[in-house]
Design an enzyme around this catalytic site. Structure first.
Site, short mmCIF file in Angstrom:
data_model
loop_
_atom_site.label_atom_id
_atom_site.label_comp_id
_atom_site.label_asym_id
_atom_site.label_seq_id
_atom_site.Cartn_x
_atom_site.Cartn_y
_atom_site.Cartn_z
N MET A 271 -17.33 5.19 -7.06
CA MET A 271 -16.66 6.09 -7.94
C MET A 271 -15.88 5.33 -8.82
O MET A 271 -14.68 5.66 -9.10
CB MET A 271 -15.93 6.78 -6.97
CG MET A 271 -16.83 7.82 -5.99
SD MET A 271 -17.45 9.02 -6.98
CE MET A 271 -16.31 10.07 -7.91
N VAL B 216 -17.65 0.95 -14.52
CA VAL B 216 -17.90 -0.29 -14.60
C VAL B 216 -17.28 -0.63 -16.31
O VAL B 216 -17.10 0.18 -17.01
CB VAL B 216 -19.00 -1.06 -14.48
CG1 VAL B 216 -19.27 -0.68 -12.85
CG2 VAL B 216 -20.21 -0.23 -15.21
N HIS C 278 -25.44 12.33 -11.08
CA HIS C 278 -24.21 13.02 -11.62
C HIS C 278 -24.51 14.42 -11.34
O HIS C 278 -25.71 14.86 -11.35
CB HIS C 278 -23.83 12.90 -12.94
CG HIS C 278 -22.91 13.82 -13.61
ND1 HIS C 278 -21.58 13.55 -13.35
CD2 HIS C 278 -22.79 14.98 -14.24
CE1 HIS C 278 -20.69 14.49 -13.62
NE2 HIS C 278 -21.57 15.34 -14.54
N ASP D 60 -24.05 3.66 -19.21
CA ASP D 60 -23.57 2.97 -20.50
C ASP D 60 -21.99 2.83 -20.62
O ASP D 60 -21.46 2.91 -19.88
CB ASP D 60 -24.20 3.47 -21.91
CG ASP D 60 -23.53 5.06 -22.14
OD1 ASP D 60 -22.80 5.16 -21.52
OD2 ASP D 60 -24.27 5.61 -23.36
#
Length: 212
Positions: A102, A105, A121, A153
């Site tokens: 959760m 990055v 998702h 991404d």
């Protein structure tokens, strides 16, 4: 264009978790059931952003190395991102799988693992991105929703889509009931997709993912 070749070698997976680890367990069960060689991959480590979660306990029961990288232990989000990237890189993964991880990055992590970081998702992207995909689909009155497996991404749920599974929205659904049915499809789809891209290789052409 990013690409990962097919080949006989069993691919190395690092799995990241933040909670109960049911997607991790689904991967563990399938690899145990079929064997790593036939599945095409094996889990070499499990990482988390917090202590004391069932996801880490599942990994430890399976005899896997674990590591924890907490945001609060670092002076900035960028420092945490770099530390997470280092911790993952230590296990030399071919693929990194977010199994309910959760945290978003950052640049350092994506510089190392972009095109190799798989996420799920609970909605049919590009519809209903973000942290409340199930709630948002219900509020909008969608008749079908589902789950998406995609590469990560630098956006929020905007990476190239690998596969999707559809779940019908029932009139009596609340967020919890709908999410549970989505999770069932999500677990099966994640296990299938990770195995396929590990065994067959893939390439990313713009927004299109082609499994070879």
């Amino acid at each position: 264009m990013a690409a990962t070749p097919a080949g006989p070698a069993v691919k190395r997976l690092v799995v990241l978790v933040s909670g109960s680890g049911t997607n991790l367990q689904a991967l563990l069960d399938e690899i145990e059931r079929t064997g790593a060689e036939r599945y095409g991959a094996r889990i070499v480590a499990v990482g988390a952003d917090r202590d004391g979660i069932e996801g880490l306990a599942r990994a430890e029961r399976a005899g896997l190395p674990t590591f924890v990288c907490k945001v609060k232990d670092h002076e900035s989000r960028e420092a945490w991102d770099a530390a997470l990237a280092e911790a993952v890189a230590a296990y030399e993964p071919d693929l990194v799988v977010s199994a309910g991880f959760m945290k978003i990055v950052g640049k350092e992590f994506l510089a190392r693992f972009g095109g190799r970081f798989v996420n799920t998702h609970p909605a049919l992207l590009p519809s209903f991105p973000g942290a409340h995909g199930v709630r948002d689909a219900l509020a909008y009155g969608a008749k079908v929703t589902g789950c998406t497996v995609h590469f990560v991404d630098d956006g929020v749920d905007t990476g190239p889509i690998i596969a999707q599974g559809v779940v019908e929205v029932r009139d009596e659904d609340d967020e919890s009931a709908l999410h549970e049915r989505i999770k069932e499809v999500e677990r099966r789809l994640l296990v299938e997709v990770v195995g396929r891209i590990a065994r067959n290789g893939y390439r990313i052409e713009g927004r299109k993912v082609v499994i070879q």
